[in-house]
Write a protein that holds these residues in place. Structure first.
Motif, PDB file in Angstrom:
ATOM      1  N   GLU A 477       0.998  -1.135  -0.129  1.00  0.00           N
ATOM      2  CA  GLU A 477      -0.044  -0.390   0.052  1.00  0.00           C
ATOM      3  C   GLU A 477       1.375   1.264   0.093  1.00  0.00           C
ATOM      4  OE1 GLU A 477      -2.990  -0.225  -0.146  1.00  0.00           O
ATOM      5  OE2 GLU A 477      -3.289  -2.012  -1.024  1.00  0.00           O
ATOM      6  N   ARG A 480       2.776   2.638  -3.285  1.00  0.00           N
ATOM      7  CA  ARG A 480       1.516   4.027  -4.457  1.00  0.00           C
ATOM      8  C   ARG A 480       2.349   4.933  -3.718  1.00  0.00           C
ATOM      9  NH1 ARG A 480      -4.734   0.993  -3.507  1.00  0.00           N
ATOM     10  NH2 ARG A 480      -4.203  -1.112  -4.126  1.00  0.00           N
ATOM     11  N   THR A 481       2.377   5.472  -2.546  1.00  0.00           N
ATOM     12  CA  THR A 481       2.261   6.988  -2.860  1.00  0.00           C
ATOM     13  C   THR A 481       3.207   7.186  -2.825  1.00  0.00           C
ATOM     14  OG1 THR A 481       0.755   7.013  -0.302  1.00  0.00           O
ATOM     15  CG2 THR A 481       2.276   8.436  -0.507  1.00  0.00           C
ATOM     16  N   ASP A 484       4.121   8.134  -6.083  1.00  0.00           N
ATOM     17  CA  ASP A 484       3.351   9.256  -7.316  1.00  0.00           C
ATOM     18  C   ASP A 484       4.060  10.527  -6.303  1.00  0.00           C
ATOM     19  OD1 ASP A 484       1.326   8.060  -7.826  1.00  0.00           O
ATOM     20  OD2 ASP A 484       0.072   8.148  -5.800  1.00  0.00           O
TER      21      ASP A 484
END
Length: 544
Positions: A477, A480-481, A484
């Motif tokens: 999870e 993703r951050t 980005d």
């Protein structure tokens, strides 16, 4: 999470090993590295001007000289075209950015237009009606004003001017780079700035004056036959034939003033045909030997064969270096330029000729010299800042995330820095003072990725997940951050590199390289180390 494929582990370890190998030469001096065996990597990070000192020059291309030269060429083309067609004219000359003339017989207007059409220019009448399609000379146009009086104007359009000036700056940029490279200077920076300016940075250069002297000469070499039918005295009095010009010489005359020669404007062969020029000795006097390409050598041989007994003037930047007599045809495509040379001036002339002539003179707008002492202070300050930042980050991670996960994060940080230095070494990148600031920022970026992963793992543990599940979800999870944020930062870094100049580019280089290595350590290295730690310890509770 626990399934680490052998090929992926091998690839990660090979990348880390390559990082150690390519960053290793930076621990030694240049002389030591040069003595290593050929199979060992020798690339080092180059220090920029602000770190090792050197010369900084801001040059401006004389755009008016570009225009004047083109107008002179056009004037000669018009003269040859009209004479070949047997058309009489008067008052041929330049006015502003145009060439003007008046036909002696206005009835020959159509014949004059037909003779000028092969010049590949766009032709318009005074009413603005186009008579011919635009040619290949980049925006030249033939504007006929007051056609009843037979006056013809060939004007340079704005598009033509802009195109020629831009081409001159581009050509100057390449020639300046070649001249600097001919000196053997390592990692000089030559960049365009604005429309007609060039920035030159030469790290480690102890003599900025020699750089200015090298770049301050146009080095336009041409060969002309001397006009023996026109005495110098008549040329000085203004009685100069249209096809000749009066030039000074480097040699002093009997009155102490430079000798002068009347030479024909027609160029026998130009410096663009040179393929080599070297300083050498002839009768213990420094001279410059030169060699033409096949086309230039053939043209030179034919000209000397047809003009045995004539004086051949060697002209450099509108000054006659020497004017020897052609005693016999020179058919080998090579020759000697002699004059009052010292060995240094002969060497500099050879460098200029090999690099090529500038299309226009360069004016020094700004000059700065950075001493090595100032550069050493900058290096010390940068290293101190990096060490302090590193220690502070190391301590924070160990205290906040414990000895296990804190140590893993710090290990990933070390690998990250090694890969940054290795990449810069492999690419031969230049490290500047803002680049050091970028490396300090990389330290924060690398740890930030681990912080995102660890915080997500911590949340999953609080929500009751098992250790292996918390680790798997945390890495998945958080990616993703991380992706980005790093992609957006990378885009900003690319923009800085493309549109920035000088120090901004130095920061952008380390910034972008740091983002790439951070992604590698966060996505692969940290995950691999954590997975093997879990397989080894099998903890019931994660110490985070």
């Amino acid at each position: 999470m626990l399934n680490q494929s052998p090929w992926k582990v091998t690839l990660v370890l090979l990348v880390c090993l390559a990082g150690l190998i390519f960053s290793f030469p930076n621990l030694f001096s240049r002389d030591t590295v040069d003595g290593w065996p050929g199979f060992m990597p020798k690339n080092q990070i180059n220090l920029g001007l602000d770190l090792q000192g050197g010369a900084y020059l801001l040059l401006e291309v004389d755009s008016q000289a570009v225009v004047r030269e083109r107008l002179e060429e056009l004037t000669n083309e018009v003269r040859v075209a009209l004479r070949g067609a047997g058309i009489g004219y008067q008052g041929l000359g330049t006015t502003g950015n145009a060439v003007t003339l008046t036909l002696t017989d206005p009835s020959q207007r159509d014949a004059a237009m037909a003779a000028l059409t092969p010049l590949n220019v766009a032709t318009t009448s005074g009413s603005g009606m186009s008579m011919f399609a635009p040619g290949t000379l980049g925006g030249m146009e033939l504007d006929i004003r007051e056609p009843a009086e037979g006056r013809i104007t060939l004007a340079l359009s704005e598009a033509g001017l802009s195109s020629r000036i831009s081409a001159a700056v581009t050509q100057s940029l390449e020639i300046v780079r070649r001249r600097i490279d001919e000196l053997g200077t390592r990692e000089a920076s030559v960049q365009r700035q604005g429309e007609n300016r060039i920035v030159v940075q030469v790290p480690g250069e102890s003599s900025p004056e020699s750089i200015k002297r090298l770049l301050g000469q146009t080095a336009k070499l041409t060969f002309h036959f001397v006009d023996l039918d026109t005495p110098v005295s008549e040329a000085r009095a203004g009685r100069l034939p249209p096809g000749s010009m009066l030039l000074d010489s480097n040699e002093p005359g009997v009155d102490g003033q430079p000798m002068q020669y009347v030479v024909k404007r027609q160029v026998v062969v130009g410096g663009e045909s040179l393929v080599d020029a070297q300083p050498t000795l002839q009768t213990n006097e420094p001279v410059v030997s030169f060699r033409f390409d096949s086309a230039g050598g053939r043209k030179f041989g034919q000209a000397t064969q047809q003009n045995v007994g004539q004086l051949l003037a060697i002209v450099l930047d509108n000054k006659v270096i020497s004017a020897p007599r052609v005693n016999e045809p020179i058919l080998g495509g090579s020759g000697i330029i002699s004059g009052s040379f010292s060995f240094q001036s002969a060497t500099e002339l050879a460098v200029l000729l090999r690099a090529g002539a500038l299309p226009a003179p360069l004016e020094v707008i700004e000059e700065r010299s950075v001493g090595p002492e100032l550069g050493a202070d900058s290096i010390r300050s940068g290293i101190l800042a990096t060490i302090v930042a590193g220690i502070a980050v190391f301590a924070f991670m160990m205290v906040y995330y414990g000895p296990v996960f804190g140590l893993i994060a710090n290990l990933a940080l070390v690998v990250n820095l090694v890969l940054v230095f290795a990449t810069m070494s492999f690419l031969g990148a230049t490290l500047t003072l803002p680049g050091i600031a970028g490396i300090v920022l990389v330290i924060g970026q690398a740890v930030d990725s681990n912080v995102l992963i660890y915080e997500r793992i911590h949340e999953e543990v609080k929500n009751g997940r098992s250790p292996i599940s918390a680790l798997d979800v945390g890495f998945t999870e958080a990616m993703r951050t991380i992706v980005d944020s790093n992609v957006t930062s990378f885009i900003a870094g690319i923009a800085l590199f493309i549109f920035g100049t000088g120090p901004v580019k130095g920061f952008a280089v380390t910034h972008c390289i740091g983002i790439i290595t951070t992604m590698f350590t966060a996505v692969t290295f940290t995950r691999m180390v954590v997975a093997y730690w879990y397989i080894w310890r099998r903890p019931k509770v994660l110490p985070i």
